[in-house]
Design a protein around this motif. Structure first.
Motif, PDB file in Angstrom:
ATOM      1  N   ASP A 167      29.953  40.249  24.010  1.00 57.67           N
ATOM      2  CA  ASP A 167      30.529  41.430  23.359  1.00 57.67           C
ATOM      3  C   ASP A 167      31.960  41.075  22.940  1.00 57.67           C
ATOM      4  N   THR A 168      32.163  40.758  21.648  1.00 55.62           N
ATOM      5  CA  THR A 168      33.501  40.314  21.231  1.00 55.62           C
ATOM      6  C   THR A 168      34.502  41.470  21.187  1.00 55.62           C
ATOM      7  N   GLY A 169      34.003  42.690  20.956  1.00 55.67           N
ATOM      8  CA  GLY A 169      34.897  43.859  20.956  1.00 55.67           C
ATOM      9  C   GLY A 169      35.599  44.002  22.296  1.00 55.67           C
TER      10      GLY A 169
ATOM     11  N   MET B 283      36.718  41.744  24.120  1.00 54.92           N
ATOM     12  CA  MET B 283      37.868  40.833  24.191  1.00 54.92           C
ATOM     13  C   MET B 283      39.080  41.463  23.500  1.00 54.92           C
ATOM     14  N   TYR B 284      38.848  42.079  22.337  1.00 60.13           N
ATOM     15  CA  TYR B 284      39.944  42.765  21.628  1.00 60.13           C
ATOM     16  C   TYR B 284      40.446  43.940  22.468  1.00 60.13           C
ATOM     17  N   ARG B 285      39.511  44.615  23.126  1.00 64.32           N
ATOM     18  CA  ARG B 285      39.888  45.746  23.971  1.00 64.32           C
ATOM     19  C   ARG B 285      40.713  45.275  25.178  1.00 64.32           C
ATOM     20  N   ALA B 286      40.287  44.167  25.807  1.00 70.83           N
ATOM     21  CA  ALA B 286      40.984  43.688  27.008  1.00 70.83           C
ATOM     22  C   ALA B 286      42.424  43.292  26.667  1.00 70.83           C
TER      23      ALA B 286
ATOM     24  N   ILE C 199      38.734  49.348  29.781  1.00 72.57           N
ATOM     25  CA  ILE C 199      38.857  49.022  28.352  1.00 72.57           C
ATOM     26  C   ILE C 199      38.083  49.996  27.461  1.00 72.57           C
ATOM     27  N   ARG C 200      37.375  50.960  28.074  1.00 68.25           N
ATOM     28  CA  ARG C 200      36.523  51.856  27.275  1.00 68.25           C
ATOM     29  C   ARG C 200      37.159  53.220  27.024  1.00 68.25           C
ATOM     30  N   THR C 201      38.438  53.398  27.344  1.00 68.95           N
ATOM     31  CA  THR C 201      39.062  54.711  27.144  1.00 68.95           C
ATOM     32  C   THR C 201      39.350  54.944  25.655  1.00 68.95           C
TER      33      THR C 201
ATOM     34  N   VAL D 213      45.764  44.645  17.607  1.00 71.57           N
ATOM     35  CA  VAL D 213      45.341  43.306  17.995  1.00 71.57           C
ATOM     36  C   VAL D 213      44.374  42.739  16.948  1.00 71.57           C
ATOM     37  N   ALA D 214      43.483  43.622  16.440  1.00 69.76           N
ATOM     38  CA  ALA D 214      42.448  43.178  15.506  1.00 69.76           C
ATOM     39  C   ALA D 214      43.011  42.766  14.147  1.00 69.76           C
ATOM     40  N   ARG D 215      44.174  43.294  13.764  1.00 69.15           N
ATOM     41  CA  ARG D 215      44.698  42.969  12.428  1.00 69.15           C
ATOM     42  C   ARG D 215      45.635  41.756  12.454  1.00 69.15           C
TER      43      ARG D 215
ATOM     44  N   VAL E   8      46.233  36.262  16.371  1.00 66.27           N
ATOM     45  CA  VAL E   8      45.455  36.648  17.552  1.00 66.27           C
ATOM     46  C   VAL E   8      43.967  36.434  17.262  1.00 66.27           C
ATOM     47  N   ARG E   9      43.562  36.786  16.061  1.00 67.50           N
ATOM     48  CA  ARG E   9      42.141  36.615  15.706  1.00 67.50           C
ATOM     49  C   ARG E   9      41.728  35.156  15.813  1.00 67.50           C
ATOM     50  N   SER E  10      42.619  34.227  15.374  1.00 68.45           N
ATOM     51  CA  SER E  10      42.154  32.833  15.450  1.00 68.45           C
ATOM     52  C   SER E  10      42.010  32.375  16.900  1.00 68.45           C
TER      53      SER E  10
ATOM     54  N   GLU F  50      27.903  40.014  19.412  1.00 65.10           N
ATOM     55  CA  GLU F  50      28.099  41.162  18.508  1.00 65.10           C
ATOM     56  C   GLU F  50      29.566  41.459  18.263  1.00 65.10           C
ATOM     57  N   GLY F  51      29.861  41.972  17.071  1.00 67.46           N
ATOM     58  CA  GLY F  51      31.244  42.301  16.730  1.00 67.46           C
ATOM     59  C   GLY F  51      31.382  42.775  15.301  1.00 67.46           C
ATOM     60  N   ARG F  52      32.457  42.311  14.648  1.00 69.25           N
ATOM     61  CA  ARG F  52      32.687  42.722  13.252  1.00 69.25           C
ATOM     62  C   ARG F  52      32.651  41.519  12.310  1.00 69.25           C
ATOM     63  N   ASP F  53      33.012  40.329  12.846  1.00 67.60           N
ATOM     64  CA  ASP F  53      33.144  39.133  12.001  1.00 67.60           C
ATOM     65  C   ASP F  53      32.348  37.962  12.570  1.00 67.60           C
ATOM     66  N   VAL F  54      31.379  38.256  13.448  1.00 66.47           N
ATOM     67  CA  VAL F  54      30.733  37.142  14.156  1.00 66.47           C
ATOM     68  C   VAL F  54      29.774  36.338  13.265  1.00 66.47           C
TER      69      VAL F  54
ATOM     70  N   VAL G 295      38.397  56.756  10.850  1.00 68.45           N
ATOM     71  CA  VAL G 295      39.665  56.011  10.822  1.00 68.45           C
ATOM     72  C   VAL G 295      39.398  54.561  11.216  1.00 68.45           C
ATOM     73  N   ARG G 296      38.570  54.367  12.255  1.00 67.68           N
ATOM     74  CA  ARG G 296      38.269  53.012  12.730  1.00 67.68           C
ATOM     75  C   ARG G 296      37.501  52.227  11.660  1.00 67.68           C
ATOM     76  N   ASP G 297      36.546  52.902  10.982  1.00 62.05           N
ATOM     77  CA  ASP G 297      35.797  52.257   9.885  1.00 62.05           C
ATOM     78  C   ASP G 297      36.772  51.746   8.833  1.00 62.05           C
TER      79      ASP G 297
ATOM     80  N   LYS H  61      39.891  51.034   9.013  1.00 60.85           N
ATOM     81  CA  LYS H  61      40.695  49.896   9.485  1.00 60.85           C
ATOM     82  C   LYS H  61      39.839  48.629   9.573  1.00 60.85           C
ATOM     83  N   ASP H  62      38.595  48.780  10.065  1.00 57.15           N
ATOM     84  CA  ASP H  62      37.725  47.607  10.208  1.00 57.15           C
ATOM     85  C   ASP H  62      37.332  47.022   8.841  1.00 57.15           C
ATOM     86  N   PHE H  63      37.100  47.906   7.857  1.00 51.51           N
ATOM     87  CA  PHE H  63      36.657  47.424   6.540  1.00 51.51           C
ATOM     88  C   PHE H  63      37.796  46.842   5.707  1.00 51.51           C
TER      89      PHE H  63
HETATM   90  O1  C5P Z   1      32.839  46.846  19.264  1.00 50.57           O
HETATM   91  P1  C5P Z   1      33.975  47.648  19.834  1.00 50.57           P
HETATM   92  O2  C5P Z   1      33.989  49.068  19.379  1.00 50.57           O
HETATM   93  O3  C5P Z   1      34.099  47.529  21.305  1.00 50.57           O
HETATM   94  O4  C5P Z   1      35.286  46.946  19.212  1.00 50.57           O
HETATM   95  C1  C5P Z   1      36.567  47.453  19.421  1.00 50.57           C
HETATM   96  C2  C5P Z   1      37.478  47.078  18.258  1.00 50.57           C
HETATM   97  O5  C5P Z   1      37.745  45.675  18.286  1.00 50.57           O
HETATM   98  C3  C5P Z   1      36.922  47.354  16.856  1.00 50.57           C
HETATM   99  O6  C5P Z   1      37.248  48.625  16.356  1.00 50.57           O
HETATM  100  C4  C5P Z   1      37.551  46.288  16.002  1.00 50.57           C
HETATM  101  O7  C5P Z   1      38.767  46.750  15.482  1.00 50.57           O
HETATM  102  C5  C5P Z   1      37.839  45.161  16.977  1.00 50.57           C
HETATM  103  N1  C5P Z   1      36.914  44.047  16.816  1.00 50.57           N
HETATM  104  C6  C5P Z   1      37.199  43.079  15.876  1.00 50.57           C
HETATM  105  N2  C5P Z   1      36.392  41.994  15.739  1.00 50.57           N
HETATM  106  C7  C5P Z   1      35.301  41.844  16.492  1.00 50.57           C
HETATM  107  C8  C5P Z   1      34.977  42.834  17.453  1.00 50.57           C
HETATM  108  C9  C5P Z   1      35.791  43.936  17.577  1.00 50.57           C
HETATM  109  O8  C5P Z   1      38.189  43.205  15.166  1.00 50.57           O
HETATM  110  N3  C5P Z   1      34.555  40.747  16.353  1.00 50.57           N
END
Ligand code: C5P
Length: 222
Positions: free
Chosen positions: A37-39, A41-44, A93-95, A105-107, A111-113, A131-135, A182-184, A186-188
């Motif tokens: 679960d890569t998310g 890691m960003y959460r931690a 990390i789930r709050t 952290v995600a932007r 940190v991403r590299s 699983e994640g956003r860029d895997v 809002v999260r969509d 930012k993620d997109f």
């Molecule tokens: O998947 P989850 O909701 O736990 O991810 C938390 C946040 O971590 C996402 O909203 C996204 O901003 C970031 N994330 C990311 N790249 C990934 C996984 C998660 O930027 N591969």
């Protein structure tokens, strides 16, 4: 067809609430491989930045933080155990606060590299469903099989809402929907590692499907 001694990497990308975690966990179990679960890691890292009052607007400060941090993800039968510098933070990390702060952290490109390196290391050791956003686009562009899991935004918000209510949190569906939107956004739209469909990903819309139906469809395509 995956040969017996070959490492298999299955990637699942998609927006928040599409069902990635539940489905990735189940698929990993069915295939008898690990789950990453890569998310988490960003959460931690976000949790550590919040606890240490790090200036999250500063990419340099976040990179320095990442460099002095160890994150381990153990896949268990019941889910994942997330260890932040050895401390079990699986629940913390789930709050909602951590969720809403992960975008800092995600932007941050630097940190991403670092995250991508960690994820590749973990993924290359053994067969994995990740699983994640860029895997499928960045971390494992040559994955064995790539999925993009989608669902309507209202359905995704409803799922998040049900999850939070089940955990005893007091939330309003309208607020959850607005947080998901809002999260969509930012993620997109982030410049590095944005959420997008890999050209060779199989797209599955889970809006009207059960978890088991999605897992079955994914399994059949591997
Ligand atoms: O998947 P989850 O909701 O736990 O991810 C938390 C946040 O971590 C996402 O909203 C996204 O901003 C970031 N994330 C990311 N790249 C990934 C996984 C998660 O930027 N591969």
């Amino acid at each position: 067809m995956v040969k017996k001694d070959q490492v298999m990497v299955v990637t699942i990308d998609g927006p928040a609430g599409a069902g990635k975690s539940t489905i990735a966990k189940k698929l990993a179990k069915v295939l008898g491989v690990s789950y990453l679960d890569t998310g988490a890691m960003y959460r931690a890292l976000t949790l550590k930045a919040m606890r240490e009052d790090v200036n999250m607007e500063s990419e340099d400060d976040l990179i320095a933080l990442a460099k002095r941090t160890t994150i381990d993800i153990e896949s268990l039968d019941s889910g994942v155990k997330v260890l932040l510098d050895g401390e079990d933070v699986s629940q913390d990390i789930r709050t909602v606060e951590v969720t809403n702060n992960t975008f800092y952290v995600a932007r941050a490109a630097g940190v991403r590299s670092i995250m991508v390196e960690w994820q590749r290391e973990m993924g290359l050791r053994k067969s994995v469903v990740i699983e994640g956003r860029d895997v499928g686009t960045v971390v494992f562009p040559k994955a064995t099989r790539k999925y993009y899991l989608d669902a309507d935004v209202e359905e995704r918000a409803k799922r998040r809402y049900d999850e939070l209510i089940a955990k005893g949190e007091e939330v309003d569906l309208k607020d959850v929907l607005s947080d998901v939107k809002v999260r969509d956004e930012k993620d997109f739209t982030r410049k590095v590692g944005p959420l997008k469909k890999a050209k060779d990903a199989v797209v599955i819309d889970s809006t009207k499907m059960t978890i088991d139906e999605v897992v079955e469809e994914m399994k059949n395509r591997i």
